[in-house]
Design a protein around this motif. Structure first.
Motif, PDB file in Angstrom:
ATOM      1  N   CYS A   1       0.860  -1.184   0.000  1.00  0.00           N
ATOM      2  CA  CYS A   1       0.000   0.000   0.000  1.00  0.00           C
ATOM      3  C   CYS A   1       0.894   1.231   0.000  1.00  0.00           C
ATOM      4  O   CYS A   1       1.902   1.263   0.707  1.00  0.00           O
ATOM      5  CB  CYS A   1      -0.888  -0.018   1.238  1.00  0.00           C
ATOM      6  N   PRO A   2       0.578   2.255  -0.799  1.00  0.00           N
ATOM      7  CA  PRO A   2       1.455   3.427  -0.833  1.00  0.00           C
ATOM      8  C   PRO A   2       1.290   4.357   0.366  1.00  0.00           C
ATOM      9  O   PRO A   2       2.073   5.282   0.537  1.00  0.00           O
ATOM     10  CB  PRO A   2       1.031   4.137  -2.117  1.00  0.00           C
ATOM     11  N   TYR A   3       0.278   4.122   1.180  1.00  0.00           N
ATOM     12  CA  TYR A   3       0.014   5.016   2.312  1.00  0.00           C
ATOM     13  C   TYR A   3       0.487   4.369   3.612  1.00  0.00           C
ATOM     14  O   TYR A   3       0.567   3.156   3.712  1.00  0.00           O
ATOM     15  CB  TYR A   3      -1.488   5.337   2.381  1.00  0.00           C
ATOM     16  N   PRO A   4       0.789   5.195   4.617  1.00  0.00           N
ATOM     17  CA  PRO A   4       1.270   4.618   5.888  1.00  0.00           C
ATOM     18  C   PRO A   4       0.161   3.884   6.643  1.00  0.00           C
ATOM     19  O   PRO A   4      -1.023   4.082   6.337  1.00  0.00           O
ATOM     20  CB  PRO A   4       1.748   5.843   6.671  1.00  0.00           C
TER      21      PRO A   4
ATOM     22  N   SER B   1      -1.614  -1.660   5.082  1.00  0.00           N
ATOM     23  CA  SER B   1      -0.299  -1.007   4.897  1.00  0.00           C
ATOM     24  C   SER B   1       0.778  -1.538   5.834  1.00  0.00           C
ATOM     25  O   SER B   1       1.607  -0.768   6.329  1.00  0.00           O
ATOM     26  CB  SER B   1      -0.416   0.509   5.123  1.00  0.00           C
TER      27      SER B   1
ATOM     28  N   TYR C   1      -9.750   4.987   9.437  1.00  0.00           N
ATOM     29  CA  TYR C   1      -8.537   5.163   8.638  1.00  0.00           C
ATOM     30  C   TYR C   1      -8.435   4.072   7.567  1.00  0.00           C
ATOM     31  O   TYR C   1      -8.084   4.328   6.422  1.00  0.00           O
ATOM     32  CB  TYR C   1      -7.296   5.140   9.534  1.00  0.00           C
TER      33      TYR C   1
ATOM     34  N   THR D   1      -8.295   4.728   3.561  1.00  0.00           N
ATOM     35  CA  THR D   1      -7.114   4.315   2.788  1.00  0.00           C
ATOM     36  C   THR D   1      -7.523   3.427   1.612  1.00  0.00           C
ATOM     37  O   THR D   1      -7.076   3.617   0.475  1.00  0.00           O
ATOM     38  CB  THR D   1      -6.134   3.544   3.698  1.00  0.00           C
TER      39      THR D   1
ATOM     40  N   LYS E   1      -9.124   5.380  -1.149  1.00  0.00           N
ATOM     41  CA  LYS E   1      -8.157   6.144  -1.965  1.00  0.00           C
ATOM     42  C   LYS E   1      -7.516   5.237  -3.020  1.00  0.00           C
ATOM     43  O   LYS E   1      -7.360   5.615  -4.179  1.00  0.00           O
ATOM     44  CB  LYS E   1      -7.053   6.727  -1.067  1.00  0.00           C
ATOM     45  N   VAL E   2      -7.139   4.050  -2.603  1.00  0.00           N
ATOM     46  CA  VAL E   2      -6.500   3.103  -3.535  1.00  0.00           C
ATOM     47  C   VAL E   2      -7.488   2.734  -4.652  1.00  0.00           C
ATOM     48  O   VAL E   2      -7.127   2.707  -5.837  1.00  0.00           O
ATOM     49  CB  VAL E   2      -5.999   1.833  -2.787  1.00  0.00           C
TER      50      VAL E   2
ATOM     51  N   THR F   1      -7.871   5.604  -7.172  1.00  0.00           N
ATOM     52  CA  THR F   1      -6.717   5.684  -8.080  1.00  0.00           C
ATOM     53  C   THR F   1      -6.779   4.546  -9.093  1.00  0.00           C
ATOM     54  O   THR F   1      -6.541   4.745 -10.293  1.00  0.00           O
ATOM     55  CB  THR F   1      -5.396   5.608  -7.277  1.00  0.00           C
TER      56      THR F   1
ATOM     57  N   THR G   1       0.657   5.839  -5.234  1.00  0.00           N
ATOM     58  CA  THR G   1      -0.010   7.132  -5.038  1.00  0.00           C
ATOM     59  C   THR G   1      -0.405   7.683  -6.409  1.00  0.00           C
ATOM     60  O   THR G   1       0.105   7.231  -7.448  1.00  0.00           O
ATOM     61  CB  THR G   1       0.949   8.149  -4.389  1.00  0.00           C
TER      62      THR G   1
END
Ligand code: PMP
Length: 354
Positions: free
Chosen positions: A32-35, A211, A259, A263, A266-267, A270, A334
């Motif tokens: 995952c590109p996010y923390p 993530s 959260y 997350t 968002k993925v 995209t 991202t």
């Protein structure tokens, strides 16, 4: 050397590259590109290292309890391991103990045949159809167990839960494992089927939607009796598979559902945008419900695009295997990373075709 005759020889699984250099765009292992959730950072920063002198909780009670609560099952139905690879490997060892072959698709997670070979479990791969779909009838014959990744990897395709249910229903004399590593990205989970079938094991991971690939946390949910056999195997191997930091980080992650939802959304957003753009660039792909897209260009070979991207320090995954050699598995990064990749592909393909 004589002793070599007595060595257990295996052809190991080859994991995606983890490049050492900085400033690469890494879209090759479905991270995952996010923390992770902010609470994960907090518990790790505040961790009392004095505690490390003790062994961790072998039953991983706290993490099993929060997972049980999150998925509306009881804690005895939850098993936790060092990534879902550990959980799956233990499940193969525990449940696939027949002389009859276990069944799984020919194009799927390439660890399955490695574990089968390692544990000397006979297996028969079932060919996906030309659209990479499961042919249900292939799983209605005698077998020693079934494992299906849903959504599948590396294709990204989701088999409807109704089809999986027919397979489970017809195979109640064996264990059916559904590997849901990617289910959070818009797939449908088989977890509700647990109420009806005690031969179903659902496996998920913290590595993608949470993530936390680096923390190595995976889990399985199933009937209590089924899980008790898995625990027997685990405690015959290593009682303390989960370390204290991983347990604490895992608990903090599960507690922050808002959260997690944000997350994953968002993925997905995209991914849907990148689908449109890849399509415009001449790529075709199965309709992914995961955090990656398995795409093939209509005129340029997979190897060529893979090499060109790699030259630009953009890492994607490519397999030199029959039926999929022209495909690239591109993890969703991202928006910025995806724009860099798309921008490069656009000029590269224009120059090749022009
Ligand atoms: N199942 C599938 C289908 C996967 O793609 C992966 C990721 N390589 C895994 C399981 C294992 O993931 P992890 O061990 O990080 O939980």
């Amino acid at each position: 050397m004589k002793w070599e005759d007595n060595v257990r020889k295996v052809v190991p699984y080859v994991a995606g590259e983890q490049p050492k250099e900085k400033n690469v765009i890494k879209l090759n292992t479905n991270e995952c590109p996010y923390p992770p959730a902010p609470g994960v950072n907090e518990v790790l920063v505040n961790m009392d290292c004095k505690e490390f002198r003790k062994y961790p909780d072998p039953d991983v009670t706290e993490l099993r309890e929060v997972l049980a609560h999150r998925y509306q099952v009881n804690p005895e139905q939850v098993f936790v391991g060092v990534g879902s690879d550990d959980v799956l490997s233990m499940a193969f060892l525990t449940y696939f103990n027949s002389d009859k072959p276990i069944l799984f698709p020919d194009i799927t997670y390439s660890f399955y045949d490695v574990w089968a070979d390692l544990y000397r479990i006979p297996y028969e791969m079932q060919k996906l159809d030309e659209n990479f779909c499961i042919v249900k009838e292939d799983y209605l014959k005698e077998n020693g167990g079934i494992i299906i990744a849903n959504p599948n990897a590396p294709t990204g395709l989701m088999t409807p839960v109704s089809v999986i249910e027919e397979i489970i229903q017809a195979n109640q004399d064996v264990v059916v494992i559904v590997d849901e590593a990617y289910v959070d990205f818009g797939g449908e989970s088989c977890l509700p089927l647990l109420k009806k079938y005690d031969n179903l094991l659902v496996v998920q991971t913290f590595s993608k939607s949470r993530s936390m690939a680096g923390m190595r946390i995976g889990f399985a949910i199933g009937n209590e009796k089924l899980i008790s056999y898995l625990n027997d195997a685990k405690f015959s191997f290593n009682s303390y598979t989960m370390n204290m930091t991983a347990i604490a980080a895992g608990v903090a992650s599960v507690k922050d559902d808002a959260y997690f939802t944000e997350t994953v959304a968002k993925v997905i957003q995209t991914r849907e945008r990148v689908k449109k753009e890849l399509h415009e660039l001449g790529f075709v792909f199965p309709d992914s419900k995961t955090n990656f897209i398995f795409a093939k260009h209509q005129t340029v070979s997979g190897q060529e695009i893979f090499d060109a991207l790699r030259n630009e320090k953009i890492y994607v995954r490519h397999w030199n295997k029959p039926r999929i050699e022209d495909y690239l598995r591109i993890s969703i990064g991202t928006d910025e990373e995806m724009d860099t990749m798309l921008g490069f592909l656009k000029s590269y393909l224009a120059q090749k075709q022009g």
